[in-house]
Design a protein around this motif. Structure first.
Motif, short mmCIF file in Angstrom:
data_model
loop_
_atom_site.label_atom_id
_atom_site.label_comp_id
_atom_site.label_asym_id
_atom_site.label_seq_id
_atom_site.Cartn_x
_atom_site.Cartn_y
_atom_site.Cartn_z
N PHE A 26 0.80 -1.23 0.00
CA PHE A 26 0.00 0.00 0.00
C PHE A 26 0.84 1.28 0.00
CE2 PHE A 26 -2.28 -3.37 2.36
CZ PHE A 26 -3.23 -3.66 1.40
N THR A 27 2.03 1.20 -0.57
CA THR A 27 2.91 2.37 -0.67
C THR A 27 2.70 3.03 -2.03
OG1 THR A 27 4.54 1.62 0.91
CG2 THR A 27 5.36 3.00 -0.85
N HIS A 28 2.83 4.38 -2.06
CA HIS A 28 2.67 5.12 -3.31
C HIS A 28 3.91 5.97 -3.54
CE1 HIS A 28 0.24 8.32 -5.75
NE2 HIS A 28 1.13 7.71 -6.49
N VAL A 29 4.55 5.77 -4.69
CA VAL A 29 5.71 6.57 -5.10
C VAL A 29 5.28 7.37 -6.33
CG1 VAL A 29 8.12 6.55 -5.82
CG2 VAL A 29 7.29 4.78 -4.23
N CYS A 30 5.31 8.70 -6.22
CA CYS A 30 4.85 9.57 -7.30
C CYS A 30 5.86 9.64 -8.45
CB CYS A 30 4.57 10.97 -6.75
SG CYS A 30 3.14 11.03 -5.65
N ALA A 31 5.39 10.12 -9.58
CA ALA A 31 6.14 10.08 -10.84
C ALA A 31 7.50 10.77 -10.80
CB ALA A 31 5.29 10.68 -11.96
N VAL A 47 5.55 8.83 -1.12
CA VAL A 47 6.72 9.58 -1.56
C VAL A 47 6.27 10.54 -2.66
CG1 VAL A 47 9.05 9.47 -2.54
CG2 VAL A 47 8.24 7.63 -1.03
N GLY A 48 6.39 11.85 -2.41
CA GLY A 48 5.92 12.88 -3.33
C GLY A 48 6.79 13.03 -4.57
N ASN A 49 6.34 13.89 -5.48
CA ASN A 49 7.04 14.12 -6.75
C ASN A 49 8.41 14.76 -6.57
OD1 ASN A 49 5.39 13.37 -9.12
ND2 ASN A 49 3.87 14.65 -8.09
N TYR A 66 6.80 14.22 1.88
CA TYR A 66 6.15 15.18 1.01
C TYR A 66 7.16 15.93 0.14
CZ TYR A 66 2.01 14.34 3.86
OH TYR A 66 0.95 13.74 4.51
N ASP A 67 6.61 16.65 -0.87
CA ASP A 67 7.45 17.45 -1.77
C ASP A 67 8.37 18.37 -0.97
OD1 ASP A 67 6.31 16.35 -4.01
OD2 ASP A 67 4.99 18.04 -4.44
N ALA A 68 9.55 18.59 -1.53
CA ALA A 68 10.59 19.48 -0.99
C ALA A 68 11.41 18.84 0.11
CB ALA A 68 10.01 20.82 -0.53
N VAL A 69 11.34 17.50 0.26
CA VAL A 69 12.15 16.79 1.25
C VAL A 69 13.25 16.01 0.54
CG1 VAL A 69 12.15 14.96 3.01
CG2 VAL A 69 10.27 16.62 2.93
N THR A 70 14.47 16.12 1.07
CA THR A 70 15.60 15.33 0.58
C THR A 70 16.16 14.51 1.74
OG1 THR A 70 16.19 16.95 -1.10
CG2 THR A 70 17.92 15.42 -0.42
N LEU A 71 16.30 13.20 1.51
CA LEU A 71 16.92 12.30 2.47
C LEU A 71 18.23 11.81 1.86
CD1 LEU A 71 13.80 10.08 3.35
CD2 LEU A 71 14.51 12.21 4.42
N GLU A 72 19.35 12.13 2.49
CA GLU A 72 20.63 11.63 1.99
C GLU A 72 20.80 10.15 2.31
OE1 GLU A 72 23.18 15.81 1.94
OE2 GLU A 72 23.72 14.28 3.43
N ASP A 73 21.94 9.59 1.94
CA ASP A 73 22.21 8.17 2.15
C ASP A 73 22.09 7.78 3.62
OD1 ASP A 73 22.85 8.13 -0.55
OD2 ASP A 73 25.01 7.94 -0.24
N GLU A 74 21.61 6.55 3.84
CA GLU A 74 21.61 5.87 5.15
C GLU A 74 20.74 6.56 6.20
OE1 GLU A 74 25.77 5.70 6.01
OE2 GLU A 74 26.17 4.30 4.38
#
Length: 194
Positions: A26-31, A47-49, A66-74
């Motif tokens: 039930f996970t959604h990954v946007c385009a 996971v937003g666009n 949401y949009d405008a989020v960046t997660l670096e490695d690990e």
């Protein structure tokens, strides 16, 4: 290596997912999303666009990135933790042009049910305790807890609490790896090779 996508997951055309990653129930990954290699997106994740996720990231169940989020490695996102992207949302007032960028740096841990208010950076290898609410930037290696989150100590790259005050001067070694850390005022550095 292959990409594992559960039958109930929705991955929109155009999304990029790296080798060895798993997208669960039930996970959604946007385009427009970019997800790195060897990541795990737990049950009910969104996971937003305009999201960038590095390699070896673990996002536990029921997290919306949401949009405008960046997660670096690990980066580790604990169950049901929350990101925001607008400071003053109103249903009747469109504010998509006011999104504030949030950066979670390499190796950071975001505990279960914590909230990261948009527009802030959580430093490398920082540790946000369960239920904390981040309203200011969090330094590298900092351990923060509470509402609002406040620094109570420091964590090693290995995720061990260091025997150091919240601020001041001192040195400590990671009890698991022996890496040496030096505290100078409000800044902690690791003096061991990466």
């Amino acid at each position: 290596m292959t990409i594992q996508i559960h039958a109930t997951a929705v991955v929109d055309a155009g999304a990029t997912i790296g080798e060895g990653s798993a997208v669960w129930h039930f996970t959604h990954v946007c385009a427009g999303a970019v997800v790195g290699a060897r990541c795990s997106l737990g049950q009910g994740v969104f996971v937003g666009n305009d999201v960038r996720i590095g390699n070896d990231v673990r996002i536990q169940n029921h997290v919306s990135v949401y949009d405008a989020v960046t997660l670096e490695d690990e980066v580790f996102c604990g169950p049901s933790m929350v990101f925001t992207n607008v400071l003053n949302p109103r249903s009747a007032v469109p504010r998509k042009n006011e999104y504030r960028r949030t950066l979670i740096k390499r190796g950071a841990t975001l505990g279960a049910n914590c909230t990261v208010v948009c527009g802030h950076t959580v430093g490398a290898f920082a540790f946000v305790g369960a239920g904390a609410v981040v309203t200011v930037d969090v330094p590298d290696f900092a351990l923060v807890v509470g509402v609002p989150a406040r620094r109570i100590g420091w964590m090693s790259r290995h995720g061990e609490r260091l025997a150091l005050p919240a601020s001041g001067h001192g040195e400590a070694r990671c009890p698991a790896t022996g890496e040496r850390y030096v505290l100078a005022g409000e800044t902690l550095t690791c003096n061991s090779p990466t």
